[in-house]
Write a protein that holds these residues in place. Structure first.
Motif, PDB file in Angstrom:
ATOM      1  N   LYS A  86       0.828  -1.205   0.000  1.00 33.80           N
ATOM      2  CA  LYS A  86       0.000   0.000   0.000  1.00 33.80           C
ATOM      3  C   LYS A  86       0.865   1.259   0.000  1.00 33.80           C
ATOM      4  N   GLU A  87       1.937   1.238   0.785  1.00 34.15           N
ATOM      5  CA  GLU A  87       2.851   2.382   0.841  1.00 34.15           C
ATOM      6  C   GLU A  87       3.551   2.582  -0.499  1.00 34.15           C
ATOM      7  N   ILE A  88       3.955   1.484  -1.117  1.00 39.91           N
ATOM      8  CA  ILE A  88       4.653   1.557  -2.405  1.00 39.91           C
ATOM      9  C   ILE A  88       3.737   2.114  -3.493  1.00 39.91           C
ATOM     10  N   ILE A  89       2.485   1.702  -3.490  1.00 39.19           N
ATOM     11  CA  ILE A  89       1.522   2.224  -4.473  1.00 39.19           C
ATOM     12  C   ILE A  89       1.370   3.730  -4.322  1.00 39.19           C
ATOM     13  N   ALA A  90       1.309   4.193  -3.056  1.00 37.11           N
ATOM     14  CA  ALA A  90       1.186   5.635  -2.796  1.00 37.11           C
ATOM     15  C   ALA A  90       2.441   6.381  -3.232  1.00 37.11           C
ATOM     16  N   MET A  91       3.606   5.795  -2.993  1.00 36.99           N
ATOM     17  CA  MET A  91       4.860   6.420  -3.415  1.00 36.99           C
ATOM     18  C   MET A  91       4.908   6.557  -4.935  1.00 36.99           C
ATOM     19  N   LYS A  92       4.481   5.515  -5.626  1.00 30.34           N
ATOM     20  CA  LYS A  92       4.477   5.552  -7.086  1.00 30.34           C
ATOM     21  C   LYS A  92       3.553   6.649  -7.606  1.00 30.34           C
ATOM     22  N   LYS A  93       2.437   6.829  -6.957  1.00 27.34           N
ATOM     23  CA  LYS A  93       1.435   7.790  -7.411  1.00 27.34           C
ATOM     24  C   LYS A  93       1.840   9.235  -7.128  1.00 27.34           C
ATOM     25  N   TYR A  94       2.492   9.463  -5.974  1.00 25.69           N
ATOM     26  CA  TYR A  94       2.687  10.842  -5.531  1.00 25.69           C
ATOM     27  C   TYR A  94       4.135  11.323  -5.450  1.00 25.69           C
ATOM     28  N   CYS A  95       5.097  10.424  -5.248  1.00 24.42           N
ATOM     29  CA  CYS A  95       6.469  10.859  -4.952  1.00 24.42           C
ATOM     30  C   CYS A  95       7.290  11.157  -6.208  1.00 24.42           C
ATOM     31  N   GLY A  96       8.238  12.090  -6.045  1.00 17.27           N
ATOM     32  CA  GLY A  96       9.206  12.327  -7.100  1.00 17.27           C
ATOM     33  C   GLY A  96      10.283  11.255  -7.074  1.00 17.27           C
ATOM     34  N   ALA A  97      10.826  10.991  -5.885  1.00 14.67           N
ATOM     35  CA  ALA A  97      11.862   9.968  -5.723  1.00 14.67           C
ATOM     36  C   ALA A  97      11.812   9.439  -4.296  1.00 14.67           C
ATOM     37  N   VAL A  98      12.305   8.218  -4.137  1.00 10.05           N
ATOM     38  CA  VAL A  98      12.399   7.580  -2.818  1.00 10.05           C
ATOM     39  C   VAL A  98      13.833   7.114  -2.626  1.00 10.05           C
ATOM     40  N   ALA A  99      14.400   7.430  -1.473  1.00  9.10           N
ATOM     41  CA  ALA A  99      15.756   6.986  -1.151  1.00  9.10           C
ATOM     42  C   ALA A  99      15.707   5.925  -0.058  1.00  9.10           C
ATOM     43  N   ILE A 100      16.505   4.890  -0.230  1.00 12.69           N
ATOM     44  CA  ILE A 100      16.652   3.849   0.786  1.00 12.69           C
ATOM     45  C   ILE A 100      18.000   4.026   1.479  1.00 12.69           C
ATOM     46  N   SER A 101      17.967   4.183   2.793  1.00 11.97           N
ATOM     47  CA  SER A 101      19.209   4.229   3.566  1.00 11.97           C
ATOM     48  C   SER A 101      19.782   2.821   3.624  1.00 11.97           C
ATOM     49  N   MET A 102      21.010   2.657   3.177  1.00 14.97           N
ATOM     50  CA  MET A 102      21.623   1.329   3.061  1.00 14.97           C
ATOM     51  C   MET A 102      22.141   0.876   4.419  1.00 14.97           C
ATOM     52  N   TYR A 103      21.309   0.164   5.161  1.00 14.53           N
ATOM     53  CA  TYR A 103      21.706  -0.375   6.449  1.00 14.53           C
ATOM     54  C   TYR A 103      21.994  -1.861   6.287  1.00 14.53           C
ATOM     55  N   SER A 104      23.120  -2.130   5.660  1.00 16.57           N
ATOM     56  CA  SER A 104      23.538  -3.500   5.400  1.00 16.57           C
ATOM     57  C   SER A 104      25.019  -3.479   5.073  1.00 16.57           C
ATOM     58  N   LYS A 105      25.696  -4.588   5.315  1.00 19.95           N
ATOM     59  CA  LYS A 105      27.100  -4.728   4.945  1.00 19.95           C
ATOM     60  C   LYS A 105      27.286  -5.987   4.108  1.00 19.95           C
ATOM     61  N   ILE A 106      28.261  -5.948   3.241  1.00 26.87           N
ATOM     62  CA  ILE A 106      28.573  -7.118   2.424  1.00 26.87           C
ATOM     63  C   ILE A 106      29.371  -8.109   3.276  1.00 26.87           C
ATOM     64  N   ILE A 107      28.905  -9.338   3.313  1.00 28.18           N
ATOM     65  CA  ILE A 107      29.627 -10.382   4.036  1.00 28.18           C
ATOM     66  C   ILE A 107      29.985 -11.513   3.079  1.00 28.18           C
ATOM     67  N   ASN A 108      31.045 -12.222   3.404  1.00 28.06           N
ATOM     68  CA  ASN A 108      31.539 -13.316   2.555  1.00 28.06           C
ATOM     69  C   ASN A 108      31.134 -14.646   3.182  1.00 28.06           C
ATOM     70  N   ILE A 109      30.244 -15.354   2.521  1.00 26.41           N
ATOM     71  CA  ILE A 109      29.796 -16.677   2.981  1.00 26.41           C
ATOM     72  C   ILE A 109      30.245 -17.713   1.957  1.00 26.41           C
ATOM     73  N   ASN A 110      31.260 -18.498   2.356  1.00 27.80           N
ATOM     74  CA  ASN A 110      31.789 -19.553   1.472  1.00 27.80           C
ATOM     75  C   ASN A 110      32.186 -19.012   0.096  1.00 27.80           C
ATOM     76  N   GLY A 111      32.825 -17.832   0.120  1.00 30.64           N
ATOM     77  CA  GLY A 111      33.307 -17.236  -1.115  1.00 30.64           C
ATOM     78  C   GLY A 111      32.273 -16.442  -1.889  1.00 30.64           C
ATOM     79  N   LYS A 112      31.055 -16.350  -1.358  1.00 26.36           N
ATOM     80  CA  LYS A 112      29.995 -15.600  -2.022  1.00 26.36           C
ATOM     81  C   LYS A 112      29.708 -14.324  -1.239  1.00 26.36           C
ATOM     82  N   LEU A 113      29.689 -13.185  -1.935  1.00 24.94           N
ATOM     83  CA  LEU A 113      29.432 -11.898  -1.296  1.00 24.94           C
ATOM     84  C   LEU A 113      27.925 -11.633  -1.269  1.00 24.94           C
ATOM     85  N   ILE A 114      27.375 -11.505  -0.058  1.00 27.20           N
ATOM     86  CA  ILE A 114      25.933 -11.287   0.088  1.00 27.20           C
ATOM     87  C   ILE A 114      25.674 -10.174   1.101  1.00 27.20           C
TER      88      ILE A 114
END
Length: 352
Positions: free
Chosen positions: A139-167
């Motif tokens: 519901k929030e995403i539909i409203a953002m699409k209808k009314y917003c100019g842009a949406v920014a996501i704060s990147m609260y995540s870090k890249i970790i290496n699991i068995n040679g794969k970066l996730i």
């Protein structure tokens, strides 16, 4: 397209509502021709950050573990009520082009979020927002699409290496970005640069690990405000920071790269690909301002000092904009990017 003619300072602005492009003339002479003098400010704010959220629904330790310390953590208010928000928009109609919704917490979790977006857009102002994207709803995403100019996501995540794969250590950030992009919403990533995040951002840039399809990645300089500390500010002489700059200078990306205004002095001295004419320096109290959930207006959301705050429960936005406190702030901003001004504001990383 929106047209604004400054009634006092005599210049003209054209704003493209679709892509956010703003064109501003120099000051015009009495015959309407451009002079060589650039306007130093506007007679009413062009952009207003509005803190509609007074409380955060996420524990501040969540942000902290990703190297981001909440600059709003010392503030604890009730969320801004809809009537107060509408009054702000009513005063801004036909003068302000955009608002940026924020505060202490994700604005999409405000109980009147959709009404806020709708009222803003219906009054000819473009709403934008920044969110963690945690528990974002359809519901929030539909409203953002209808009314917003842009949406920014704060990147609260870090890249970790699991068995040679970066996730991603926190897949919710990436999931939120993908949901927004799938709806063709202009989606940006906000990434804070500190001595705790510099290794992660280098890994992301070297391995193309920012999510596919984002419009831009905006780098924000870590600021010692709220619970943030000076110890985490990145040293520009740090070899890792130099590597970060070198990557930006040498590599091409499938998205735009942007910076907050605190980066401006560094950009001029370090980045080779930048056209200086495209750089916006600090616009606080000149073209933009911040209104907190308790209806105090400040030059900037990072400077919520009583020395510069004006109560707009007792004053109009116009009165606050022209107040002695805002004039005092602009006087401080005349001082150099190093040292300090007479008000005791230490200039950090290009931000007074």
């Amino acid at each position: 397209m929106k047209l604004y003619k400054d009634p006092i300072l005599n210049f003209t602005e054209i704003f493209n509502e679709k892509n956010g492009l703003l064109i501003r003339t120099n000051i015009l002479d009495k015959n309407g021709r451009e002079t060589k003098v650039e306007p130093a400010m506007r007679s009413f704010p062009e952009l207003i950050d509005i803190g509609i959220m007074g409380k955060c629904h996420v524990n501040q330790m969540f942000c902290k573990k990703f190297g981001v310390d909440c600059y709003q953590a010392n503030n604890n208010y009730e969320d801004m009520c809809l009537d107060d928000y509408k009054r702000i928009i009513d005063e801004c109609k036909n003068k302000t082009f955009q608002v940026a919704l924020g505060g202490r917490g994700d604005p999409n979790k405000h109980e009147k979020f959709i009404e806020i977006l709708k009222y803003t857009r219906n009054n000819g102002i473009i709403p934008n927002l920044t969110t963690t994207g945690i528990n974002i709803t359809k519901k929030e995403i539909i409203a953002m699409k209808k009314y917003c100019g842009a949406v920014a996501i704060s990147m609260y995540s870090k890249i970790i290496n699991i068995n040679g794969k970066l996730i991603e250590s926190n897949p919710k950030s990436e999931e939120a970005i993908k949901k927004l992009i799938s709806q063709k919403i202009t989606t940006n990533v906000h990434y804070v640069i500190s001595n705790e995040t510099i290794d992660d951002v280098i890994t992301r840039l070297e391995n193309d690990l920012f999510p596919t399809g984002v419009n831009a990645v905006i780098f924000l300089l870590y600021k010692p405000v709220g619970i943030a500390t000076c110890e985490k500010i990145i040293n520009i002489k740090d070899e890792k920071f130099k590597k970060f700059i070198n990557i930006l200078n040498s590599k091409k990306f499938n998205y735009k790269i942007g910076f907050d205004t605190c980066f401006s002095p560094l950009i001029i001295s370090s980045l080779k690909k930048i056209n200086i004419k495209t750089i916006d320096f600090c616009e606080a109290a000149r073209y933009s301002c911040y209104i907190s959930p308790d209806l105090k207006m400040y030059p900037c959301s990072f400077i919520q000092s009583k020395n510069f705050g004006v109560d707009i429960k007792k004053n109009t936005i116009q009165e606050a904009w022209c107040s002695e406190r805002f004039k005092k702030f602009k006087e401080c901003n005349k001082y150099d990017f190093v040292g300090s001004c007479p008000c005791g504001l230490n200039a950090l990383s290009g931000c007074n």
